[in-house]
Scaffold this active site. Structure first.
Site, PDB file in Angstrom:
ATOM      1  N   SER A  49       5.028 -11.614   2.820  1.00 34.03           N
ATOM      2  CA  SER A  49       3.626 -11.182   2.618  1.00 34.03           C
ATOM      3  C   SER A  49       3.259 -11.546   1.435  1.00 34.03           C
ATOM      4  O   SER A  49       1.982 -11.707   1.185  1.00 34.03           O
ATOM      5  CB  SER A  49       3.642  -9.816   2.772  1.00 34.03           C
ATOM      6  OG  SER A  49       4.533  -9.054   1.649  1.00 34.03           O
ATOM      7  N   HIS A  50       3.951 -12.254   0.461  1.00 33.69           N
ATOM      8  CA  HIS A  50       3.466 -12.702  -0.879  1.00 33.69           C
ATOM      9  C   HIS A  50       3.891 -14.177  -1.206  1.00 33.69           C
ATOM     10  O   HIS A  50       3.947 -14.727  -2.121  1.00 33.69           O
ATOM     11  CB  HIS A  50       3.840 -11.742  -1.998  1.00 33.69           C
ATOM     12  CG  HIS A  50       3.121 -10.469  -1.768  1.00 33.69           C
ATOM     13  ND1 HIS A  50       3.283  -9.449  -0.949  1.00 33.69           N
ATOM     14  CD2 HIS A  50       1.581 -10.269  -2.267  1.00 33.69           C
ATOM     15  CE1 HIS A  50       2.512  -8.537  -0.946  1.00 33.69           C
ATOM     16  NE2 HIS A  50       1.466  -9.027  -1.730  1.00 33.69           N
ATOM     17  N   ALA A 124       0.432 -11.320  -6.177  1.00 34.75           N
ATOM     18  CA  ALA A 124       1.548 -11.585  -5.740  1.00 34.75           C
ATOM     19  C   ALA A 124       2.780 -10.372  -5.569  1.00 34.75           C
ATOM     20  O   ALA A 124       2.380  -9.272  -5.879  1.00 34.75           O
ATOM     21  CB  ALA A 124       1.962 -12.732  -7.016  1.00 34.75           C
ATOM     22  N   LEU A 126       5.641  -8.542  -7.376  1.00 34.12           N
ATOM     23  CA  LEU A 126       5.923  -8.207  -8.718  1.00 34.12           C
ATOM     24  C   LEU A 126       7.279  -8.550  -9.202  1.00 34.12           C
ATOM     25  O   LEU A 126       7.124  -8.579 -10.333  1.00 34.12           O
ATOM     26  CB  LEU A 126       5.601  -6.652  -8.673  1.00 34.12           C
ATOM     27  CG  LEU A 126       4.856  -6.218  -9.988  1.00 34.12           C
ATOM     28  CD1 LEU A 126       3.633  -7.053 -10.362  1.00 34.12           C
ATOM     29  CD2 LEU A 126       4.469  -4.703  -9.651  1.00 34.12           C
ATOM     30  N   THR A 162      -2.924  -0.451  -3.267  1.00 35.43           N
ATOM     31  CA  THR A 162      -1.573  -0.557  -2.760  1.00 35.43           C
ATOM     32  C   THR A 162      -0.481  -0.381  -3.972  1.00 35.43           C
ATOM     33  O   THR A 162       0.560  -0.160  -3.805  1.00 35.43           O
ATOM     34  CB  THR A 162      -1.408  -1.709  -2.148  1.00 35.43           C
ATOM     35  OG1 THR A 162      -1.856  -2.780  -2.394  1.00 35.43           O
ATOM     36  CG2 THR A 162      -1.781  -1.255  -0.489  1.00 35.43           C
ATOM     37  N   ASP A 190       1.435  -6.844   4.499  1.00 35.36           N
ATOM     38  CA  ASP A 190       2.467  -6.748   5.959  1.00 35.36           C
ATOM     39  C   ASP A 190       1.420  -6.085   6.905  1.00 35.36           C
ATOM     40  O   ASP A 190       1.884  -6.342   8.057  1.00 35.36           O
ATOM     41  CB  ASP A 190       3.517  -5.622   5.574  1.00 35.36           C
ATOM     42  CG  ASP A 190       4.514  -6.388   4.730  1.00 35.36           C
ATOM     43  OD1 ASP A 190       4.946  -7.690   5.045  1.00 35.36           O
ATOM     44  OD2 ASP A 190       5.132  -5.778   3.861  1.00 35.36           O
ATOM     45  N   GLU A 309      18.925  -6.597  -2.838  1.00 38.96           N
ATOM     46  CA  GLU A 309      19.945  -7.336  -2.282  1.00 38.96           C
ATOM     47  C   GLU A 309      19.533  -8.304  -0.867  1.00 38.96           C
ATOM     48  O   GLU A 309      20.191  -9.536  -0.931  1.00 38.96           O
ATOM     49  CB  GLU A 309      21.227  -6.696  -1.732  1.00 38.96           C
ATOM     50  CG  GLU A 309      21.730  -6.097  -2.670  1.00 38.96           C
ATOM     51  CD  GLU A 309      23.119  -5.343  -2.263  1.00 38.96           C
ATOM     52  OE1 GLU A 309      24.328  -5.023  -2.935  1.00 38.96           O
ATOM     53  OE2 GLU A 309      23.174  -4.807  -0.971  1.00 38.96           O
TER      54      GLU A 309
HETATM   55  P1  NDP Z   1       9.491  -3.247   0.903  1.00 40.70           P
HETATM   56  O1  NDP Z   1       8.960  -1.783   1.424  1.00 40.70           O
HETATM   57  O2  NDP Z   1       9.821  -4.330   1.811  1.00 40.70           O
HETATM   58  O3  NDP Z   1      10.726  -3.142  -0.159  1.00 40.70           O
HETATM   59  C1  NDP Z   1      10.519  -2.061  -1.324  1.00 40.70           C
HETATM   60  C2  NDP Z   1      11.966  -2.274  -2.190  1.00 40.70           C
HETATM   61  O4  NDP Z   1      12.879  -1.387  -1.352  1.00 40.70           O
HETATM   62  C3  NDP Z   1      12.627  -3.634  -2.362  1.00 40.70           C
HETATM   63  O5  NDP Z   1      13.083  -3.683  -3.641  1.00 40.70           O
HETATM   64  C4  NDP Z   1      13.412  -3.833  -1.112  1.00 40.70           C
HETATM   65  O6  NDP Z   1      14.515  -4.510  -1.672  1.00 40.70           O
HETATM   66  C5  NDP Z   1      13.943  -2.330  -0.803  1.00 40.70           C
HETATM   67  N1  NDP Z   1      14.541  -2.027   0.247  1.00 40.70           N
HETATM   68  C6  NDP Z   1      13.757  -2.235   1.437  1.00 40.70           C
HETATM   69  N2  NDP Z   1      14.698  -2.196   2.334  1.00 40.70           N
HETATM   70  C7  NDP Z   1      15.646  -1.516   2.049  1.00 40.70           C
HETATM   71  C8  NDP Z   1      16.680  -0.565   2.364  1.00 40.70           C
HETATM   72  N3  NDP Z   1      16.966  -0.584   3.742  1.00 40.70           N
HETATM   73  N4  NDP Z   1      17.817  -0.136   1.625  1.00 40.70           N
HETATM   74  C9  NDP Z   1      17.454  -0.433   0.358  1.00 40.70           C
HETATM   75  N5  NDP Z   1      16.510  -0.870  -0.233  1.00 40.70           N
HETATM   76  C10 NDP Z   1      15.560  -1.319   0.477  1.00 40.70           C
HETATM   77  O7  NDP Z   1       8.280  -3.620  -0.238  1.00 40.70           O
HETATM   78  P2  NDP Z   1       6.774  -3.444  -0.148  1.00 40.70           P
HETATM   79  O8  NDP Z   1       6.256  -3.473   1.372  1.00 40.70           O
HETATM   80  O9  NDP Z   1       6.364  -1.965  -0.613  1.00 40.70           O
HETATM   81  O10 NDP Z   1       6.033  -4.569  -1.151  1.00 40.70           O
HETATM   82  C11 NDP Z   1       6.162  -5.926  -0.627  1.00 40.70           C
HETATM   83  C12 NDP Z   1       5.504  -6.543  -1.781  1.00 40.70           C
HETATM   84  O11 NDP Z   1       4.216  -6.695  -1.776  1.00 40.70           O
HETATM   85  C13 NDP Z   1       6.274  -6.329  -2.908  1.00 40.70           C
HETATM   86  O12 NDP Z   1       6.773  -7.562  -3.713  1.00 40.70           O
HETATM   87  C14 NDP Z   1       4.928  -6.025  -3.980  1.00 40.70           C
HETATM   88  O13 NDP Z   1       4.953  -6.475  -5.342  1.00 40.70           O
HETATM   89  C15 NDP Z   1       3.814  -6.682  -3.217  1.00 40.70           C
HETATM   90  N6  NDP Z   1       2.559  -6.002  -3.567  1.00 40.70           N
HETATM   91  C16 NDP Z   1       1.909  -6.602  -4.343  1.00 40.70           C
HETATM   92  C17 NDP Z   1       0.626  -5.965  -4.681  1.00 40.70           C
HETATM   93  C18 NDP Z   1      -0.099  -6.553  -5.736  1.00 40.70           C
HETATM   94  O14 NDP Z   1      -1.267  -6.060  -5.973  1.00 40.70           O
HETATM   95  N7  NDP Z   1      -0.156  -7.804  -6.156  1.00 40.70           N
HETATM   96  C19 NDP Z   1       0.153  -4.884  -4.183  1.00 40.70           C
HETATM   97  C20 NDP Z   1       1.089  -4.061  -3.140  1.00 40.70           C
HETATM   98  C21 NDP Z   1       2.348  -4.874  -2.916  1.00 40.70           C
HETATM   99  P3  NDP Z   1      14.338  -6.133  -1.224  1.00 40.70           P
HETATM  100  O15 NDP Z   1      13.563  -6.890  -1.959  1.00 40.70           O
HETATM  101  O16 NDP Z   1      15.863  -6.526  -1.280  1.00 40.70           O
HETATM  102  O17 NDP Z   1      13.902  -6.280   0.368  1.00 40.70           O
HETATM  103  O1  PYC Z   2       0.079  -6.590  -0.062  1.00 39.34           O
HETATM  104  O2  PYC Z   2      -0.871  -4.732  -0.823  1.00 39.34           O
HETATM  105  C1  PYC Z   2      -0.715  -5.976  -0.895  1.00 39.34           C
HETATM  106  C2  PYC Z   2      -1.607  -6.813  -1.991  1.00 39.34           C
HETATM  107  C3  PYC Z   2      -2.511  -6.429  -2.622  1.00 39.34           C
HETATM  108  C4  PYC Z   2      -2.809  -7.536  -3.485  1.00 39.34           C
HETATM  109  C5  PYC Z   2      -1.940  -8.468  -3.494  1.00 39.34           C
HETATM  110  N1  PYC Z   2      -1.065  -7.993  -2.146  1.00 39.34           N
END
Ligand code: NDP
Ligand code: PYC
Length: 338
Positions: A49-50, A124, A126, A162, A190, A309
């Site tokens: 997603s990023h 991106a 984080l 988010t 996502d 992981e």
């Molecule tokens: P996920 O829900 O996929 O994962 C969140 C965390 O939980 C990660 O550290 C992941 O590790 C861990 N995890 C996932 N599944 C498991 C599991 N089964 N057991 C244990 N740990 C687990 O991430 P999000 O969807 O919440 O976010 C995705 C990305 O979007 C992030 O990188 C975030 O920074 C980015 N984002 C950026 C925004 C912005 O404004 N720039 C806004 C919102 C989101 P692992 O990495 O190993 O999968």
């Molecule tokens: O995936 O929520 C998100 C997001 C917002 C800004 C960048 N990514």
């Protein structure tokens, strides 16, 4: 490892391709290098997603005049443990890159230091912002707010972004412990990917334009909204992110900017806070060993998959096989570079 749907390429080659695209579409060489490395890192580590998925959004945001790809961040040394950066309406990561040496030297000197970035765009993942601190033996916590698309718990309308939170800590004998998560039930990216693939999202992810629960990602994107993860608890964390990443830094709240006059704008114009702690100042001076003890205890408790992981596994695979990119996506990227 290539098939008809995807291809692999060396990480350095992907960085170079992305750098060419960003420069070709208005970023300075310095900004293009930072964004390219960030975006290729996310792709390499399986954060789809990023990763390269975001490239058209970066490009259209620069083309719309919404974000300045040539911005020069202004760093201010304001207190023994506090660094401020005005990102000058540019991207957050180049602002972090410029302020980083001062932030680290303050954290090592005072034991803790804060970097408050404002007037910045973060589009991106984080964790690439925090993991490198842990590789230098430091702890780092970062928060970024994004754009209004999440209904606060108990509310009727979207207000929060988010709003992700990422944390990194050293761990003796292991890669750093890192987690990185949106405070919404699902990242906006996502939801976009699910909509594109025609897949439903899990129950509890969001609501439609009438405020009714839905698993249809298009209904969430088209006038609907996301929900915080974990009800009132995720909502409280999201509120904290608004306070620390926006109110404290001087950046916009997620509801505090209007991009309607910039068609193509996608990058949230907000703020970012990074807190860095030097654990050598703590009692015992053995943080990384204690962190390893915790990990071992988690394993004994039956945990087979820790946060971070999957990402390290994807990275290791990419180091051998190359970084996987969809064939059509790669063709599109190559077209954008010339
Ligand atoms: P996920 O829900 O996929 O994962 C969140 C965390 O939980 C990660 O550290 C992941 O590790 C861990 N995890 C996932 N599944 C498991 C599991 N089964 N057991 C244990 N740990 C687990 O991430 P999000 O969807 O919440 O976010 C995705 C990305 O979007 C992030 O990188 C975030 O920074 C980015 N984002 C950026 C925004 C912005 O404004 N720039 C806004 C919102 C989101 P692992 O990495 O190993 O999968
Ligand atoms: O995936 O929520 C998100 C997001 C917002 C800004 C960048 N990514």
């Amino acid at each position: 490892m290539s098939d008809v749907h995807s291809q692999t390429l060396p990480f350095a080659e992907l960085v170079q391709l992305l750098q060419q695209i960003f420069q070709r579409h208005g970023a300075s060489a310095q900004v293009a290098q930072v964004l390219a490395s960030n975006c290729a890192t996310a792709q390499r580590d399986g954060a789809h997603s990023h990763g390269v998925f975001r490239v058209p959004g970066y490009v259209s945001s620069m083309a719309s005049g919404w974000v300045d790809g040539q911005a020069v961040p202004v760093v201010e040394d304001v207190a023994s443990g506090f660094v401020r950066v005005d990102a000058s309406n540019g991207f957050a990561q180049p602002a972090l890159a410029v302020a980083r040496p001062l932030l680290v030297s303050k954290a090592r000197e005072a034991g803790i230091a804060v970097l408050a970035i404002r007037n910045s765009h973060h589009f991106a993942a984080l964790w690439p912002d925090v993991e490198p601190f842990a590789r230098e033996g430091l702890l780092a916590l970062s928060l970024v707010n994004s754009m209004t698309c999440v209904v606060p718990h108990g509310g009727r309308k979207p207000l929060f972004g988010t709003n992700p939170i990422a944390f990194a800590a050293p761990c003796e004998g292991h890669d750093p412990i890192v987690f990185d998560m949106a405070t919404s039930a699902l990242a906006h990216g996502d939801v976009q990917i699910a909509a594109r693939q025609g897949q439903p999202v899990p129950p509890g992810t969001g609501v439609d334009r009438e405020g009714q629960p839905t698993t249809d990602p298009k209904a969430i994107l088209d006038g609907g909204a996301l929900l915080p993860f974990g009800g009132h608890k995720g909502s409280a964390l999201s509120m904290m992110v608004e306070l620390l990443a926006a109110a404290l830094t001087g950046g916009h709240f997620s509801f505090g900017f209007d991009w309607s006059k910039h068609p193509g704008a996608q990058t949230p114009w907000t703020g970012q806070l990074i807190i860095v702690i030097d654990p050598s100042k703590a009692a015992g001076n053995d943080f990384a060993a204690r962190s390893r003890e915790l990990v071992e205890r988690m394993e004994h408790a039956g945990v087979t998959r820790r946060a971070g992981e999957r990402r390290y596994r994807e990275r290791a695979r990419a180091e051998v096989d190359g970084v996987k990119v969809g064939t059509e996506e790669l063709d599109r990227l190559r077209g954008m570079a010339v």
